[in-house]
Design an enzyme around this catalytic site. Structure first.
Site, PDB file in Angstrom:
ATOM      1  N   THR A  54       0.827  -1.205   0.000  1.00 22.41           N
ATOM      2  CA  THR A  54       0.000   0.000   0.000  1.00 22.41           C
ATOM      3  C   THR A  54       0.862   1.256   0.000  1.00 22.41           C
ATOM      4  O   THR A  54       0.372   2.328  -0.344  1.00 22.41           O
ATOM      5  CB  THR A  54      -0.894   0.033   1.261  1.00 22.41           C
ATOM      6  OG1 THR A  54      -0.077  -0.312   2.385  1.00 22.41           O
ATOM      7  CG2 THR A  54      -2.044  -0.959   1.168  1.00 22.41           C
ATOM      8  N   ASP A 190       9.922   0.703   4.663  1.00 24.64           N
ATOM      9  CA  ASP A 190      11.006   0.043   5.394  1.00 24.64           C
ATOM     10  C   ASP A 190      12.003   1.063   5.951  1.00 24.64           C
ATOM     11  O   ASP A 190      12.420   0.993   7.106  1.00 24.64           O
ATOM     12  CB  ASP A 190      11.743  -0.944   4.481  1.00 24.64           C
ATOM     13  CG  ASP A 190      10.804  -1.950   3.853  1.00 24.64           C
ATOM     14  OD1 ASP A 190       9.647  -2.061   4.311  1.00 24.64           O
ATOM     15  OD2 ASP A 190      11.210  -2.613   2.885  1.00 24.64           O
TER      16      ASP A 190
END
Ligand code: GLA
Length: 406
Positions: A54, A190
């Site tokens: 997403t 991340d």
């Protein structure tokens, strides 16, 4: 204590005393290799509780930083060279600070030299330096080992060069290194969580404007990471294919509703109306992304309200959407999730990260976590013939400099 000898499954290495011991070991290694005193930085890996694929659709994700990290020790050099040593690979690479490479070489050093090149490209003078790296984030397991190398290295290089970045700006530098230098077309999740993680919290991140809300993880809930041992490799084809399908679906909706620039802005009604103009795979990928955004926000609200049963229900729904609509799971990860369902203490389980292998994240009542891990490991080995790794983690803080004393 040899750094290689650590068994991460037993010993999350970067928290508390053991973390400082490893940092002191890295400092000693740097001192003896380069004859200089390093500044030492640490950047964690992550799990994503919910919100998969997403981020690049400008949607929502809810990751947490974990107890595994990369350490980077840095000191200046006077010869204008950049010497990078990885203790994990027991290998050194040398670059000229005045002639940095422009593209990746398909080597571990792409990550540290990539962030260096991006920082330099922003107009900052980069002096020569020696950099030592070591980390215990399991490689290729969907726990963002590469983001942790990027963030630890970028923090070290920026600090040496006297460049100050805000948290979001540092994450963006690292994402650019991944996209433009390494050539992996990944989103911001991340790197963002590695920089901005918070002890005992997950982070509901809005990938549109990079604002976030801290979501406490209850003290009696453990993050149990179950490694299927199936290597995920999404720098290659699959991640890029999925992203292209998501973007193709969005382009169809945008033909009718030009204000929809990303799937974040689309609804399931859009799919009902115009899904028949889409390639069938693009339609399924879009259905995952659109419903996943809703689930992610709902899961954060449920966690904030302490409604763990709802969190678990949403995680299960997210897993099967990821597996069936997004087709980014694998047989082993589906087994790992299924085999966990009736185990005492389980709140919710799903495949975490980029997909196609890697780890499942299991939210488990802390006092039952060990029993849960042992039983699930046994069941998984019996079903698949593969011995899995388990890590019982808690949500850790984001990247920082370590104060090691003399
Ligand atoms: C990888 C990417 C992230 C994100 C996830 C899937 O980890 O690096 O940007 O897209 O996959 O949620």
């Amino acid at each position: 204590m040899p750094l290689h000898g650590l068994e991460p499954a037993q010993q999350p290495a970067f928290q508390g005393e053991s973390g400082m011991r490893n940092a002191a070991t890295l400092r000693d290694l740097h001192r003896s290799r380069f004859g200089a005193e390093p500044a030492v930085f640490s950047a964690p890996g992550r799990v994503n509780l919910i919100g998969e694929h997403t981020d690049y659709a400008q949607g929502f994700v809810m990751p947490a930083a974990i107890d595994f990290a990369t350490l980077a020790g840095i000191s200046p050099r006077s010869d204008g060279m950049i010497v990078i040593y990885s203790e994990n690979y027991a290998e050194e690479r040398v670059f000229d600070a005045a002639a940095l490479p422009k593209q990746a070489a398909g080597h571990w050093s792409d990550y540290p030299i990539g962030v260096t090149a991006i920082i330099a490209g922003e107009g900052h003078a980069i002096p020569g330096f020696s950099l030592s790296l070591w980390g215990d984030v399991p490689l290729g397991s969907g726990l963002s080992s590469s983001a942790s190398v990027e963030v630890a290295s970028a923090l070290a290089v920026a600090s040496l060069a006297g460049v100050r970045y805000s948290g979001p700006a540092l994450a963006l530098v690292c994402q650019r290194a991944e996209n433009e230098f390494v050539g992996a077309n990944s989103g911001i999740m991340d790197q963002f969580i590695s920089v901005n993680g918070a002890e005992d919290h997950a982070l509901l991140l809005d990938c549109r404007d990079l604002t976030f809300k801290l979501v406490p993880i209850p003290a009696d809930v453990a993050l149990v990471i179950a490694n299927t041992m199936v290597k995920h490799a999404h720098a290659g084809g699959e991640y890029g294919t999925r992203r292209a399908e998501v973007e193709a679906a969005c382009a169809v909706i945008a033909r009718h509703r030009p204000e929809v620039k990303f799937l974040r802005d689309a609804t399931v009604e859009d799919l009902e109306r115009w899904g028949n103009e889409m390639d069938p795979n693009a339609l399924k990928r879009a259905r995952h992304v659109i419903t996943e955004n809703t689930r992610t926000v709902a899961a954060a609200e449920a966690l904030l309200r302490g409604n763990l049963a709802e969190v678990g229900r949403l995680m299960a729904e997210a897993h099967w959407s990821y597996s069936r609509d997004f087709e980014a799971s694998c047989i082993e990860a589906d087994e790992m999730v299924e085999l966990a369902q009736d185990l005492p203490g389980l709140i919710g389980a799903r495949l975490t990260g980029g997909g196609f292998g890697g780890c499942t994240i299991n939210l488990v009542k802390r006092e039952q976590a060990l029993g849960f891990a042992k039983t699930l490991a046994g069941r998984y080995a019996a079903r698949t013939g593969i011995n899995p790794d388990f890590h019982i983690c808690h949500a850790s803080g984001g990247a920082h400099r370590l104060d090691l004393g003399p």
